[in-house]
Design a protein around this motif. Structure first.
Motif, PDB file in Angstrom:
ATOM      1  N   ASN A   7       0.867  -1.234  -0.119  1.00  0.00           N
ATOM      2  CA  ASN A   7       0.416   0.280  -0.353  1.00  0.00           C
ATOM      3  C   ASN A   7       0.778   0.791   0.379  1.00  0.00           C
ATOM      4  O   ASN A   7       1.739   0.498   0.171  1.00  0.00           O
ATOM      5  N   ALA A   8       0.607   2.367  -0.546  1.00  0.00           N
ATOM      6  CA  ALA A   8       1.146   3.307  -0.510  1.00  0.00           C
ATOM      7  C   ALA A   8       0.178   4.429   0.640  1.00  0.00           C
ATOM      8  O   ALA A   8      -1.016   4.282   0.186  1.00  0.00           O
ATOM      9  N   SER A   9       0.380   5.767   0.587  1.00  0.00           N
ATOM     10  CA  SER A   9       0.274   6.594   1.785  1.00  0.00           C
ATOM     11  C   SER A   9      -0.137   8.264   0.476  1.00  0.00           C
ATOM     12  O   SER A   9       1.693   8.148   0.707  1.00  0.00           O
ATOM     13  N   PHE A  24      -4.121  10.245   2.918  1.00  0.00           N
ATOM     14  CA  PHE A  24      -4.480   9.353   3.119  1.00  0.00           C
ATOM     15  C   PHE A  24      -3.669   7.847   2.472  1.00  0.00           C
ATOM     16  O   PHE A  24      -2.272   7.884   1.678  1.00  0.00           O
ATOM     17  N   SER A  25      -4.590   6.600   2.176  1.00  0.00           N
ATOM     18  CA  SER A  25      -4.022   5.457   1.776  1.00  0.00           C
ATOM     19  C   SER A  25      -4.720   5.225   0.835  1.00  0.00           C
ATOM     20  O   SER A  25      -5.483   5.562   0.458  1.00  0.00           O
ATOM     21  N   VAL A  26      -3.820   4.811  -0.206  1.00  0.00           N
ATOM     22  CA  VAL A  26      -3.958   3.708  -1.869  1.00  0.00           C
ATOM     23  C   VAL A  26      -3.458   2.178  -1.331  1.00  0.00           C
ATOM     24  O   VAL A  26      -2.601   1.980  -1.501  1.00  0.00           O
ATOM     25  N   ALA A  27      -4.320   1.713  -1.739  1.00  0.00           N
ATOM     26  CA  ALA A  27      -4.377  -0.022  -1.436  1.00  0.00           C
ATOM     27  C   ALA A  27      -3.575  -0.581  -2.601  1.00  0.00           C
ATOM     28  O   ALA A  27      -3.636   0.369  -4.039  1.00  0.00           O
ATOM     29  N   ARG A  28      -2.818  -1.499  -2.763  1.00  0.00           N
ATOM     30  CA  ARG A  28      -2.450  -1.717  -3.344  1.00  0.00           C
ATOM     31  C   ARG A  28      -2.833  -1.966  -5.371  1.00  0.00           C
ATOM     32  O   ARG A  28      -4.376  -2.828  -5.126  1.00  0.00           O
ATOM     33  N   ARG A  47       3.628  14.145  -1.331  1.00  0.00           N
ATOM     34  CA  ARG A  47       5.220  13.302  -0.717  1.00  0.00           C
ATOM     35  C   ARG A  47       4.072  11.350  -0.365  1.00  0.00           C
ATOM     36  O   ARG A  47       3.381  11.192   0.205  1.00  0.00           O
ATOM     37  N   THR A  48       4.313  10.880  -1.236  1.00  0.00           N
ATOM     38  CA  THR A  48       4.519   9.292  -1.208  1.00  0.00           C
ATOM     39  C   THR A  48       5.475   8.558  -0.463  1.00  0.00           C
ATOM     40  O   THR A  48       6.642   8.527   0.080  1.00  0.00           O
ATOM     41  N   ARG A  49       4.329   7.758  -0.241  1.00  0.00           N
ATOM     42  CA  ARG A  49       4.926   6.654   1.500  1.00  0.00           C
ATOM     43  C   ARG A  49       4.953   5.074   0.520  1.00  0.00           C
ATOM     44  O   ARG A  49       3.938   5.643   0.782  1.00  0.00           O
ATOM     45  N   TRP A  50       5.393   4.195   0.758  1.00  0.00           N
ATOM     46  CA  TRP A  50       5.411   3.037   0.896  1.00  0.00           C
ATOM     47  C   TRP A  50       6.831   2.174   2.132  1.00  0.00           C
ATOM     48  O   TRP A  50       7.532   2.542   1.866  1.00  0.00           O
ATOM     49  N   LEU A  54      12.843  -1.638   4.938  1.00  0.00           N
ATOM     50  CA  LEU A  54      13.274  -0.611   3.602  1.00  0.00           C
ATOM     51  C   LEU A  54      11.642  -0.211   3.483  1.00  0.00           C
ATOM     52  O   LEU A  54      10.756  -0.218   3.463  1.00  0.00           O
ATOM     53  N   LYS A  55      11.871   1.428   4.037  1.00  0.00           N
ATOM     54  CA  LYS A  55      10.837   2.390   3.912  1.00  0.00           C
ATOM     55  C   LYS A  55      11.237   3.159   2.713  1.00  0.00           C
ATOM     56  O   LYS A  55      12.442   3.876   2.600  1.00  0.00           O
ATOM     57  N   VAL A  56      10.473   2.994   1.707  1.00  0.00           N
ATOM     58  CA  VAL A  56      10.278   4.408   0.801  1.00  0.00           C
ATOM     59  C   VAL A  56       9.735   5.922   0.930  1.00  0.00           C
ATOM     60  O   VAL A  56       8.659   5.229   1.053  1.00  0.00           O
ATOM     61  N   ALA A  57       9.849   7.457   0.475  1.00  0.00           N
ATOM     62  CA  ALA A  57       9.454   8.125   0.036  1.00  0.00           C
ATOM     63  C   ALA A  57      10.153   9.076  -1.186  1.00  0.00           C
ATOM     64  O   ALA A  57      11.186   9.198  -0.927  1.00  0.00           O
TER      65      ALA A  57
END
Length: 242
Positions: free
Chosen positions: A127-129, A152-156, A199-202, A208-211
Motif C-alpha cells: 500500500n502507499a500513502s 490518505f492511503s491507497v491500496a495496492r 509526498r508518497t510513502r510505502w 526498508l521505507k521509501v519516500a
C-alpha cells in the motif's frame, strides 16, 4: 754509556706512552661511535611496530567491503521481489464553475474551480500513502486559490479519486495578468494551471521505507462563459517523481 742508555730508555718509554695514549683515544672514539650506532632506529623495527596497525586496517576494510556487498545484495533482492513503482496523481477532469472579473481594477471578484485528481498506486505488493497533498490554482503566475487534502492511503494496484472544489474572491492581477485575462475573455478561452505536490510513502520488506515527492504541473484551458475544461493531456497532467 750509562747516561746514553738512560736517555734512550726514557725516549723509548715516552714513545710507548704516546702510542698507548693514541690507542686509548682511538678506542674511546670507537666506543662512542658504537654506542651512537646502538641507539639508532632501524626500518625493520618500525615495520615490526606498524605491522599490527596495518593488519587491523586491512581487516576493517575487508569487513566494511563485505558489509556493503551484503547490504547491496539485500536491497537488490528486495527490489526484485517487490518491483516497486512510483505512486502518482493525475488530473482526470476539471470545471470552471464561476468567473467574475473586474477589468477596471484587475480584480477577480469571484472564481470557483472544481478538479478531479486521481491518486494511483500501481505497486502489486504494498500500500502507499499520500501526505502534504496540495494544489495551487494559478492564472498567469498568480495563485488564485489552494486545494488541500489530509493524509490518505491507497491500496495496492488501486486508486482514489479526490473531488477538489474551491472558491476565491478578491485576487488581484498584475499588469501582465490583466492583459492576459482581457485577451482570454475576448477569445473565450481561460488558461488556468493546477500546480502542486504530494509526498508518497510505502514500505518494502520489514525495514526498508521509501519516500518521494511527486510533483504536478497541469495547464488547462476552460471555455468561457464558465464551463468544463476543453481538453486534458493526461500525460502532461500526470505528476512526476525525481
Amino acid at each position: 754509556m750509562r747516561a746514553g742508555d738512560s736517555r734512550m730508555e726514557a725516549d723509548h718509554h715516552h714513545h710507548r706512552h704516546h702510542v698507548n695514549q693514541r690507542a686509548a683515544e682511538a678506542g674511546a672514539g670507537h666506543h662512542h661511535r658504537h654506542g651512537r650506532n646502538d641507539r639508532r632506529r632501524y626500518p625493520e623495527d618500525d615495520r615490526q611496530r606498524s605491522s599490527p596497525l596495518v593488519w587491523m586496517a586491512v581487516i576493517l576494510c575487508t569487513l566494511l567491503a563485505i558489509g556493503i556487498i551484503v547490504v547491496g545484495a539485500a536491497v537488490f533482492a528486495v527490489y526484485l521481489i517487490y518491483k516497486p513503482h512510483m505512486p502518482y496523481m493525475v488530473v482526470t477532469n476539471a470545471y470552471l464553475q464561476q468567473l467574475d472579473y473586474s477589468p477596471a481594477d484587475g480584480v477577480i471578484r469571484d472564481i470557483q474551480v472544481r478538479a478531479d485528481v486521481l491518486a494511483r498506486n500501481t505497486n502489486s505488493k504494498v500500500n502507499a500513502s499520500f501526505s502534504s497533498f496540495n494544489i495551487d490554482v494559478k492564472f498567469h503566475g498568480t495563485t488564485l486559490l489552494q486545494l488541500r487534502a489530509e493524509t490518505f492511503s491507497v491500496a495496492r494496484e488501486s486508486s482514489v479519486t479526490l473531488p477538489y472544489s474551491g472558491a476565491s474572491r478578491g485576487a488581484k492581477l498584475d499588469l501582465a495578468g490583466m492583459r492576459a485575462m482581457e485577451e482570454a475573455l475576448r477569445s473565450r478561452v481561460v488558461p488556468i494551471t493546477l500546480s502542486g505536490k504530494a509526498r508518497t510513502r510505502w514500505r518494502m520488506g520489514i525495514f526498508l521505507k521509501v519516500a518521494f515527492w511527486t510533483r504536478l504541473n497541469c495547464p488547462l484551458s476552460f471555455s468561457y462563459p464558465p464551463g468544463s475544461v476543453m481538453a486534458i493531456d493526461h500525460d502532461t497532467c500526470r505528476s512526476r517523481s525525481p
